[in-house]
Scaffold this active site. Sequence first.
Site, PDB file in Angstrom:
ATOM      1  N   THR A  96       0.854  -1.195   0.000  1.00 32.03           N
ATOM      2  CA  THR A  96       0.000   0.000   0.000  1.00 32.03           C
ATOM      3  C   THR A  96       0.890   1.246   0.000  1.00 32.03           C
ATOM      4  OG1 THR A  96      -0.061   0.028   2.415  1.00 32.03           O
ATOM      5  CG2 THR A  96      -1.907  -1.033   1.322  1.00 32.03           C
ATOM      6  N   GLN A 154      -7.201   5.421  -1.263  1.00 33.97           N
ATOM      7  CA  GLN A 154      -6.583   4.249  -1.917  1.00 33.97           C
ATOM      8  C   GLN A 154      -6.953   4.152  -3.397  1.00 33.97           C
ATOM      9  OE1 GLN A 154      -7.501   0.713   0.582  1.00 33.97           O
ATOM     10  NE2 GLN A 154      -5.302   0.704   0.964  1.00 33.97           N
ATOM     11  N   TYR A 157      -4.441   1.566  -4.825  1.00 32.66           N
ATOM     12  CA  TYR A 157      -4.648   0.194  -4.323  1.00 32.66           C
ATOM     13  C   TYR A 157      -5.996  -0.360  -4.802  1.00 32.66           C
ATOM     14  CZ  TYR A 157      -4.632  -3.486  -0.669  1.00 32.66           C
ATOM     15  OH  TYR A 157      -4.658  -4.679   0.031  1.00 32.66           O
ATOM     16  N   PRO A 187      -9.890 -10.305   0.899  1.00 34.23           N
ATOM     17  CA  PRO A 187      -9.957 -10.160   2.355  1.00 34.23           C
ATOM     18  C   PRO A 187     -10.348  -8.749   2.761  1.00 34.23           C
ATOM     19  CG  PRO A 187      -7.828 -11.068   1.648  1.00 34.23           C
ATOM     20  CD  PRO A 187      -8.515 -10.520   0.435  1.00 34.23           C
ATOM     21  N   TYR A 189     -10.237  -6.225   6.468  1.00 40.32           N
ATOM     22  CA  TYR A 189      -9.155  -5.709   7.328  1.00 40.32           C
ATOM     23  C   TYR A 189      -8.693  -6.812   8.286  1.00 40.32           C
ATOM     24  CZ  TYR A 189      -9.906  -1.053   5.507  1.00 40.32           C
ATOM     25  OH  TYR A 189      -9.975   0.040   4.667  1.00 40.32           O
TER      26      TYR A 189
HETATM   27  N1  CAA Z   1     -14.615   9.862   3.841  1.00 46.12           N
HETATM   28  C1  CAA Z   1     -14.763  11.184   3.582  1.00 46.12           C
HETATM   29  N2  CAA Z   1     -13.940  12.124   4.033  1.00 46.12           N
HETATM   30  C2  CAA Z   1     -12.889  11.724   4.768  1.00 46.12           C
HETATM   31  C3  CAA Z   1     -12.675  10.368   5.091  1.00 46.12           C
HETATM   32  C4  CAA Z   1     -13.596   9.418   4.590  1.00 46.12           C
HETATM   33  N3  CAA Z   1     -13.478   8.114   4.840  1.00 46.12           N
HETATM   34  N4  CAA Z   1     -11.565  10.271   5.822  1.00 46.12           N
HETATM   35  C5  CAA Z   1     -11.095  11.536   5.961  1.00 46.12           C
HETATM   36  N5  CAA Z   1     -11.906  12.403   5.340  1.00 46.12           N
HETATM   37  C6  CAA Z   1     -11.750  13.850   5.247  1.00 46.12           C
HETATM   38  C7  CAA Z   1     -11.179  14.450   6.536  1.00 46.12           C
HETATM   39  O1  CAA Z   1     -12.203  14.709   7.430  1.00 46.12           O
HETATM   40  C8  CAA Z   1     -10.498  15.694   6.006  1.00 46.12           C
HETATM   41  O2  CAA Z   1     -11.473  16.664   5.731  1.00 46.12           O
HETATM   42  P1  CAA Z   1     -11.118  18.249   5.776  1.00 46.12           P
HETATM   43  O3  CAA Z   1     -10.040  18.476   4.744  1.00 46.12           O
HETATM   44  O4  CAA Z   1     -12.415  18.905   5.444  1.00 46.12           O
HETATM   45  O5  CAA Z   1     -10.654  18.505   7.176  1.00 46.12           O
HETATM   46  C9  CAA Z   1      -9.949  15.220   4.673  1.00 46.12           C
HETATM   47  O6  CAA Z   1     -10.752  14.125   4.241  1.00 46.12           O
HETATM   48  C10 CAA Z   1      -8.498  14.763   4.828  1.00 46.12           C
HETATM   49  O7  CAA Z   1      -7.952  14.609   3.544  1.00 46.12           O
HETATM   50  P2  CAA Z   1      -6.384  14.448   3.389  1.00 46.12           P
HETATM   51  O8  CAA Z   1      -6.047  14.312   1.952  1.00 46.12           O
HETATM   52  O9  CAA Z   1      -5.678  15.532   4.142  1.00 46.12           O
HETATM   53  O10 CAA Z   1      -6.188  13.047   4.113  1.00 46.12           O
HETATM   54  P3  CAA Z   1      -5.013  12.663   5.086  1.00 46.12           P
HETATM   55  O11 CAA Z   1      -3.718  12.917   4.409  1.00 46.12           O
HETATM   56  O12 CAA Z   1      -5.252  13.231   6.429  1.00 46.12           O
HETATM   57  O13 CAA Z   1      -5.260  11.066   5.245  1.00 46.12           O
HETATM   58  C11 CAA Z   1      -5.101   8.818   4.459  1.00 46.12           C
HETATM   59  C12 CAA Z   1      -5.399  10.267   4.078  1.00 46.12           C
HETATM   60  C13 CAA Z   1      -3.642   8.646   4.866  1.00 46.12           C
HETATM   61  C14 CAA Z   1      -5.388   7.970   3.253  1.00 46.12           C
HETATM   62  C15 CAA Z   1      -6.013   8.419   5.636  1.00 46.12           C
HETATM   63  O14 CAA Z   1      -7.337   8.798   5.341  1.00 46.12           O
HETATM   64  C16 CAA Z   1      -6.003   6.920   5.885  1.00 46.12           C
HETATM   65  O15 CAA Z   1      -5.032   6.337   6.344  1.00 46.12           O
HETATM   66  N6  CAA Z   1      -7.124   6.242   5.566  1.00 46.12           N
HETATM   67  C17 CAA Z   1      -7.252   4.805   5.696  1.00 46.12           C
HETATM   68  C18 CAA Z   1      -6.945   4.167   4.390  1.00 46.12           C
HETATM   69  C19 CAA Z   1      -7.159   2.674   4.487  1.00 46.12           C
HETATM   70  O16 CAA Z   1      -8.205   2.196   4.910  1.00 46.12           O
HETATM   71  N7  CAA Z   1      -6.175   1.888   4.081  1.00 46.12           N
HETATM   72  C20 CAA Z   1      -6.257   0.474   4.160  1.00 46.12           C
HETATM   73  C21 CAA Z   1      -4.870  -0.066   4.436  1.00 46.12           C
HETATM   74  S1  CAA Z   1      -4.893  -1.794   4.806  1.00 46.12           S
HETATM   75  C22 CAA Z   1      -5.184  -2.508   3.354  1.00 46.12           C
HETATM   76  O17 CAA Z   1      -5.203  -1.911   2.332  1.00 46.12           O
HETATM   77  C23 CAA Z   1      -5.415  -4.002   3.389  1.00 46.12           C
HETATM   78  C24 CAA Z   1      -6.704  -4.341   2.791  1.00 46.12           C
HETATM   79  O18 CAA Z   1      -6.721  -4.896   1.709  1.00 46.12           O
HETATM   80  C25 CAA Z   1      -7.945  -4.050   3.530  1.00 46.12           C
END
Ligand code: CAA
Length: 250
Positions: A96, A154, A157, A187, A189
């Site tokens: 990722t 993502q 991904y 899968p 999480y």
């Molecule tokens: N839906 C809508 N809005 C969202 C949100 C969501 N799910 N999550 C965050 N936001 C909003 C925030 O509230 C923020 O809003 P404001 O700008 O108005 O304050 C904004 O989006 C943040 O945007 P950024 O671009 O600044 O995001 P960031 O850099 O802070 O974070 C990220 C981005 C690193 C991707 C983070 O959201 C994150 O880690 N998310 C999880 C991603 C995830 O689930 N990955 C899975 C990894 S495991 C895997 O992949 C294995 C598998 O197969 C399952």
Amino acid sequence: MSGRIALVTGGLGQLGRSICERLSQRNFKVVALDLPQAVGSDEAKDWSARQAHADGGEVALIEVDVTDYESCSRGVSKVQDEIGPVDVLVNCAGITRDATLKKLEKDAWDAVLTTNLDGVYNMTRQVIDGMTVRGFGRIVNISSVNGVKGQFGQTNYSAAKAGMHGFTMALAQEVARKGVTVNTVSPGYMSTKLVEKIPANILEEIVDRIPVGRLGETFEIAALVAFLCSDEAAFITGANHDINGGLHMR
Ligand code: CAA
């Protein structure tokens, strides 16, 4: 079926290891394919040695970089020369590089697409002819719930993981009459380092949305993969198997 030969890419990752262990318990001769630094570690060698057992199951280690077609070709040739023809391929190598699209750099797009999607072509291309000629094969592509439903942060991904299932469905049609099945496992999480990288507050929200109420365990995925690799699974092909604790139902 004992004695069949199974390759698992990303075989030294947490999910990869669970899949190798399960296939070895089912008496497959397993080869864990992974990057040189992983394969070369003493810890990996000790783990591999612990998987061998009296009924014939074992796990060998071979260096392969799935992003490099020639590396895949060399790795599979080595397996064929030293162990035998490949019956099963589990494409499990994946990475990722999460970021919202407005922040997603080109190298993070390329790294994820090259490893997660090109890697599937690079490996499968090496083994498909042998499987069809011998009239038996099992290919299992490890995708993700996020390839099915999409995930904030993502685009790379989710695109690669969705692409894997397109590959599955197309190839499944090409080889269905030759005793070769091709399936996707998606899968949700899991308790792995990949998921531990998610910021704690975001992960907490995700787990709250999983009806089963917890992260999955890698052995639970491995059990499904082992079934798809078995002789009994001959009528299952071109399918995308969700295993996500109910996070996404369809
Ligand atoms: N839906 C809508 N809005 C969202 C949100 C969501 N799910 N999550 C965050 N936001 C909003 C925030 O509230 C923020 O809003 P404001 O700008 O108005 O304050 C904004 O989006 C943040 O945007 P950024 O671009 O600044 O995001 P960031 O850099 O802070 O974070 C990220 C981005 C690193 C991707 C983070 O959201 C994150 O880690 N998310 C999880 C991603 C995830 O689930 N990955 C899975 C990894 S495991 C895997 O992949 C294995 C598998 O197969 C399952």
